[in-house]
Enzyme design. Structure first.
Site, PDB file in Angstrom:
ATOM      1  N   ASP A  63      37.080  41.081  30.289  1.00 40.95           N
ATOM      2  CA  ASP A  63      35.746  41.388  30.820  1.00 40.95           C
ATOM      3  C   ASP A  63      35.578  42.885  31.109  1.00 40.95           C
ATOM      4  OD1 ASP A  63      37.364  41.698  33.014  1.00 40.95           O
ATOM      5  OD2 ASP A  63      36.349  40.224  34.277  1.00 40.95           O
ATOM      6  N   ASP A  70      47.827  47.848  41.046  1.00 41.49           N
ATOM      7  CA  ASP A  70      47.207  46.761  41.810  1.00 41.49           C
ATOM      8  C   ASP A  70      48.254  45.750  42.250  1.00 41.49           C
ATOM      9  OD1 ASP A  70      47.737  45.806  39.265  1.00 41.49           O
ATOM     10  OD2 ASP A  70      45.651  45.464  38.728  1.00 41.49           O
ATOM     11  N   GLU A  95      36.812  44.563  38.865  1.00 44.67           N
ATOM     12  CA  GLU A  95      36.027  43.583  38.119  1.00 44.67           C
ATOM     13  C   GLU A  95      34.614  44.107  37.856  1.00 44.67           C
ATOM     14  OE1 GLU A  95      37.492  41.247  36.810  1.00 44.67           O
ATOM     15  OE2 GLU A  95      38.646  39.952  38.143  1.00 44.67           O
ATOM     16  N   HIS A 151      37.664  44.847  32.823  1.00 43.26           N
ATOM     17  CA  HIS A 151      38.212  45.392  34.072  1.00 43.26           C
ATOM     18  C   HIS A 151      39.438  46.244  33.792  1.00 43.26           C
ATOM     19  CE1 HIS A 151      40.814  41.579  34.384  1.00 43.26           C
ATOM     20  NE2 HIS A 151      41.687  42.532  34.612  1.00 43.26           N
TER      21      HIS A 151
END
Ligand code: GLP
Length: 260
Positions: free
Chosen positions: A135, A66, A142, A137
């Site tokens: 979270d 990313d 996400e 990801h």
């Protein structure tokens, strides 16, 4: 999915063993490179082994997961620069052998398409190093991400921006709002996935990854559908695993020749 619970140093060595073993049998291997703090121990160990003449990346390729959109080319937190600093410049990758999504492209959609094509043309990723966000990801996929997603533009959650503010002088306003990330289906195309997580802040995400229902709410759970995933966790990150004792005894009984 194999879960290994060990110290951070042991986990880094295990991942480095898998990469070293892969490169020994396939020097042209394609590695998936992750940013974040989790893989840093692996990169340190690989750099040490390269310095000791135990491993070479001269024919290997690397693809990043990313990239932030819009960070200036020279910004130290631009993931292309982070990967250069943390691993690429410390070993013998050939010039241009490590690629990432182009967060400075004028046509970001076209950049994502080109990136997918480049991974395919390289023959796909043999071993993907992964971290995980608090979270759940992976990459920058996400919660709510399509489980079938490919490389695309995403908007970061405020949680992720707050988590990553520590790399931007603690100032969340400096953390970009947008990113390009390999999709969950892109990540799932890798032949072997090695996910590493340490610390209590990752315990809930690891619980969902290993023991939860597959759901876009915890994007990493898609990895339950992958045939070869190694989840490397320290005792703190493993602290919410209901099956921790089982994973410990399974690993203790594992034949030494088997590897990850
Ligand atoms: C970022 C990266 C992810 C990484 C995550 C966790 O959001 N895009 O690839 O897994 O942070 O980072 P850390 O390993 O520093 O906890």
């Amino acid at each position: 999915m194999e879960v290994v619970i060990a110290t951070a140093g042991e986990l880094a060595a295990l991942a480095a063993d898998a990469i070293q073993g892969l490169l020994a049998t396939k020097p042209t291997a394609v590695l998936g490179l992750a940013t974040g703090s989790s893989p840093l121990g692996i990169y340190d160990e690989l750099a040490r082994r390269y310095g000791a003449g135990e491993v070479s990346f001269a024919q290997a390729r690397g693809f990043m997961l990313d990239e932030y959109v819009g960070l200036p080319a020279e910004h130290p937190e631009r993931y292309r620069n982070v990967i250069e600093t943390e691993i690429a410049s410390r070993v013998d990758f050939a010039p241009g052998a490590v690629q990432g999504p182009d967060g400075l492209a004028t046509d970001l959609v076209a950049a994502c398409t080109r990136y997918e094509a480049a991974i395919t043309e390289a023959g796909g990723v043999d071993l993907q190093i992964l971290g995980i966000g608090s979270d759940g990801h992976v990459g920058f996929n996400e919660p709510g991400s399509s489980l079938a997603s490919r490389t695309r533009i995403k908007t970061l959650t405020e949680q992720t921006r707050a988590d990553n503010a520590r790399f931007f002088d603690g100032d969340v306003d400096q953390v970009p709002r947008h990113c390009l990330t390999q999709g969950l289906a892109t990540i799932m195309s890798a032949r072997h996935i090695v996910l590493i997580a340490t610390g209590r802040a990752k315990a809930e995400a690891i619980h969902h990854l290993v023991e939860g229902s597959v759901s876009a709410m915890w994007p990493a759970t898609i990895l339950q559908h992958h045939p070869h995933v190694s989840v490397l966790v320290d005792p703190a990150a493993a602290s919410r695993l209901q099956l921790a004792d089982y994973f410990r005894s399974t690993y203790a009984a594992k034949p030494a020749w088997q590897g990850l």
